[in-house]
Scaffold this motif. Structure first.
Motif, PDB file in Angstrom:
ATOM      1  N   TYR A  75       0.830  -1.204   0.000  1.00 56.60           N
ATOM      2  CA  TYR A  75       0.000   0.000   0.000  1.00 56.60           C
ATOM      3  C   TYR A  75       0.865   1.255   0.000  1.00 56.60           C
ATOM      4  CZ  TYR A  75      -3.355   3.556   1.411  1.00 56.60           C
ATOM      5  OH  TYR A  75      -4.112   4.711   1.457  1.00 56.60           O
ATOM      6  N   LEU A  76       1.838   1.319   0.903  1.00 55.92           N
ATOM      7  CA  LEU A  76       2.708   2.492   0.992  1.00 55.92           C
ATOM      8  C   LEU A  76       3.482   2.697  -0.312  1.00 55.92           C
ATOM      9  CD1 LEU A  76       4.177   2.038   4.597  1.00 55.92           C
ATOM     10  CD2 LEU A  76       2.324   3.566   3.883  1.00 55.92           C
ATOM     11  N   SER A  77       3.948   1.617  -0.908  1.00 54.11           N
ATOM     12  CA  SER A  77       4.682   1.701  -2.168  1.00 54.11           C
ATOM     13  C   SER A  77       3.777   2.198  -3.293  1.00 54.11           C
ATOM     14  CB  SER A  77       5.272   0.332  -2.533  1.00 54.11           C
ATOM     15  OG  SER A  77       6.157  -0.125  -1.548  1.00 54.11           O
ATOM     16  N   SER A  78       2.565   1.649  -3.347  1.00 55.70           N
ATOM     17  CA  SER A  78       1.626   2.058  -4.384  1.00 55.70           C
ATOM     18  C   SER A  78       1.239   3.526  -4.224  1.00 55.70           C
ATOM     19  CB  SER A  78       0.370   1.173  -4.334  1.00 55.70           C
ATOM     20  OG  SER A  78      -0.498   1.454  -5.412  1.00 55.70           O
ATOM     21  N   TRP A  79       1.053   3.949  -2.972  1.00 51.57           N
ATOM     22  CA  TRP A  79       0.741   5.363  -2.716  1.00 51.57           C
ATOM     23  C   TRP A  79       1.887   6.235  -3.208  1.00 51.57           C
ATOM     24  CZ3 TRP A  79       2.243   9.949  -0.873  1.00 51.57           C
ATOM     25  CH2 TRP A  79       1.270  10.903  -0.565  1.00 51.57           C
ATOM     26  N   TYR A  80       3.114   5.848  -2.910  1.00 55.36           N
ATOM     27  CA  TYR A  80       4.280   6.632  -3.330  1.00 55.36           C
ATOM     28  C   TYR A  80       4.340   6.761  -4.846  1.00 55.36           C
ATOM     29  CZ  TYR A  80       9.028   7.917  -4.494  1.00 55.36           C
ATOM     30  OH  TYR A  80      10.111   8.551  -5.065  1.00 55.36           O
ATOM     31  N   TRP A  81       4.180   5.649  -5.565  1.00 55.11           N
ATOM     32  CA  TRP A  81       4.266   5.713  -7.029  1.00 55.11           C
ATOM     33  C   TRP A  81       3.087   6.466  -7.621  1.00 55.11           C
ATOM     34  CZ3 TRP A  81       8.868   5.283  -8.554  1.00 55.11           C
ATOM     35  CH2 TRP A  81       9.757   4.377  -7.976  1.00 55.11           C
ATOM     36  N   GLY A  82       1.925   6.409  -6.981  1.00 61.33           N
ATOM     37  CA  GLY A  82       0.801   7.220  -7.425  1.00 61.33           C
ATOM     38  C   GLY A  82       1.075   8.705  -7.268  1.00 61.33           C
ATOM     39  N   TRP A  83       1.661   9.069  -6.152  1.00 62.10           N
ATOM     40  CA  TRP A  83       2.058  10.463  -5.910  1.00 62.10           C
ATOM     41  C   TRP A  83       3.104  10.897  -6.927  1.00 62.10           C
ATOM     42  CZ3 TRP A  83       6.889  12.223  -3.718  1.00 62.10           C
ATOM     43  CH2 TRP A  83       6.898  13.577  -3.326  1.00 62.10           C
ATOM     44  N   MET A  84       4.055   9.999  -7.221  1.00 59.95           N
ATOM     45  CA  MET A  84       5.089  10.304  -8.208  1.00 59.95           C
ATOM     46  C   MET A  84       4.476  10.480  -9.597  1.00 59.95           C
ATOM     47  SD  MET A  84       8.240  10.935  -8.762  1.00 59.95           S
ATOM     48  CE  MET A  84       8.954  10.481  -7.175  1.00 59.95           C
ATOM     49  N   GLU A  85       3.476   9.672  -9.920  1.00 57.68           N
ATOM     50  CA  GLU A  85       2.838   9.796 -11.222  1.00 57.68           C
ATOM     51  C   GLU A  85       2.167  11.157 -11.382  1.00 57.68           C
ATOM     52  OE1 GLU A  85       0.016   7.191 -14.187  1.00 57.68           O
ATOM     53  OE2 GLU A  85      -0.499   7.202 -12.051  1.00 57.68           O
ATOM     54  N   TYR A  86       1.491  11.639 -10.344  1.00 59.19           N
ATOM     55  CA  TYR A  86       0.889  12.966 -10.411  1.00 59.19           C
ATOM     56  C   TYR A  86       1.944  14.041 -10.640  1.00 59.19           C
ATOM     57  CZ  TYR A  86      -3.907  11.786  -9.217  1.00 59.19           C
ATOM     58  OH  TYR A  86      -5.185  11.309  -9.259  1.00 59.19           O
ATOM     59  N   ARG A  87       3.073  13.901  -9.954  1.00 58.99           N
ATOM     60  CA  ARG A  87       4.150  14.875 -10.139  1.00 58.99           C
ATOM     61  C   ARG A  87       4.662  14.859 -11.587  1.00 58.99           C
ATOM     62  NH1 ARG A  87       8.901  14.115  -6.426  1.00 58.99           N
ATOM     63  NH2 ARG A  87       9.256  16.336  -6.758  1.00 58.99           N
ATOM     64  N   LEU A  88       4.804  13.662 -12.130  1.00 58.34           N
ATOM     65  CA  LEU A  88       5.257  13.540 -13.519  1.00 58.34           C
ATOM     66  C   LEU A  88       4.279  14.210 -14.485  1.00 58.34           C
ATOM     67  CD1 LEU A  88       6.597   9.868 -13.818  1.00 58.34           C
ATOM     68  CD2 LEU A  88       7.844  11.945 -14.413  1.00 58.34           C
ATOM     69  N   VAL A  89       3.005  13.945 -14.291  1.00 56.62           N
ATOM     70  CA  VAL A  89       1.984  14.499 -15.183  1.00 56.62           C
ATOM     71  C   VAL A  89       1.998  16.020 -15.149  1.00 56.62           C
ATOM     72  CG1 VAL A  89      -0.505  14.734 -15.569  1.00 56.62           C
ATOM     73  CG2 VAL A  89       0.490  12.472 -15.121  1.00 56.62           C
ATOM     74  N   PHE A  90       1.995  16.596 -13.962  1.00 56.66           N
ATOM     75  CA  PHE A  90       1.907  18.051 -13.843  1.00 56.66           C
ATOM     76  C   PHE A  90       3.185  18.747 -14.284  1.00 56.66           C
ATOM     77  CE2 PHE A  90      -1.681  17.105 -10.986  1.00 56.66           C
ATOM     78  CZ  PHE A  90      -2.614  17.965 -11.534  1.00 56.66           C
ATOM     79  N   ASP A  91       4.332  18.162 -13.974  1.00 56.64           N
ATOM     80  CA  ASP A  91       5.586  18.846 -14.273  1.00 56.64           C
ATOM     81  C   ASP A  91       6.010  18.732 -15.730  1.00 56.64           C
ATOM     82  OD1 ASP A  91       5.525  19.283 -11.554  1.00 56.64           O
ATOM     83  OD2 ASP A  91       7.666  18.925 -11.267  1.00 56.64           O
ATOM     84  N   THR A  92       5.473  17.752 -16.455  1.00 60.83           N
ATOM     85  CA  THR A  92       5.850  17.586 -17.862  1.00 60.83           C
ATOM     86  C   THR A  92       4.722  17.945 -18.830  1.00 60.83           C
ATOM     87  OG1 THR A  92       5.181  15.241 -17.927  1.00 60.83           O
ATOM     88  CG2 THR A  92       7.455  15.721 -17.266  1.00 60.83           C
TER      89      THR A  92
END
Length: 223
Positions: A75-92
């Protein structure tokens, strides 16, 4: 981006939990303190009994949210990668130059993470330390193929697939985009681990970050 993220719930595969921890104050307390406790004592020494003692709750109440500590780490890992995905989407999102977009993406997934104050019950900086040290434990199990079929690693793979797509934009003829993208994402965790613990076998240090290394790599490989 932070103001937008503060209004977003990071989606996590519902099969990873019995009850959604985001749905109650106790659940959020479990997430917040499990991150702090795993960081303090390591995943091997972490137990629900110790977590319950830390938050003043019965051990049985924790099992109402997660059936095992393995599922909690997933769960914690999936939450982290989900958060990272949002960062990728917004920053690029508005970057039109493919190489510049790739550099931004690589920096995001390879740089040391700082805490996002908008997610009050998740300290991303400490969670990142857990990802560096413990994420491979979610993959290197006998159940990995079955858990992959269920979709436990879907968001992790989405992060990598977004980078694959950008690599293909930079150089459509490069034959190893998948291997390069997965090596960057996974390798960055390992380089941070080496930088912190086995310093003599990495060039990454206070002056040379894993981001510097991987950006240098893609500039040479994809030209």
């Amino acid at each position: 981006m932070q103001n937008i993220l503060s209004n977003i719930i990071i989606p996590v595969n519902e099969k990873l939990y019995v009850k959604n921890p985001e749905s109650s104050e106790l659940g959020k307390k479990i997430i917040e303190n499990s991150i702090l406790l795993i960081d303090a004592i390591g995943f091997e020494n972490f137990t629900f009994k110790k977590l319950g003692e830390r938050i003043g709750s019965n051990e049985s109440s924790l099992y109402r949210y997660f059936e095992s500590k393995h599922k909690l780490l997933l769960y914690l890992s999936s939450w982290y990668w989900g958060w990272m995905e949002y960062r990728l989407v917004f920053d690029t999102n508005n970057i039109t130059n493919p190489l510049e977009k790739l550099k931004i993406a690589i920096k995001l997934v390879t740089e040391e993470v700082i805490d996002d104050s908008d997610t009050l019950h998740v300290n991303e900086a400490i969670l990142y330390k857990i990802i560096v040290s413990e994420f491979t434990k979610t993959l290197h199990t006998k159940e990995v193929d079955e858990e992959n079929k269920i979709g436990y690693f879907l968001v992790y793979k989405r992060v990598i697939n977004r980078i694959i797509a950008i690599i293909n934009e930079v150089n459509p003829d490069y034959a190893f985009a998948k291997s390069l993208a997965s090596s960057i994402v996974e390798g960055a965790l390992h380089q941070h681990f080496l930088k912190n613990h086995l310093k003599t076998i990495t060039n990454c240090n206070e002056n040379n970050s894993p981001s510097d290394f991987y950006i240098n790599m893609i500039e040479k490989i994809l030209n």
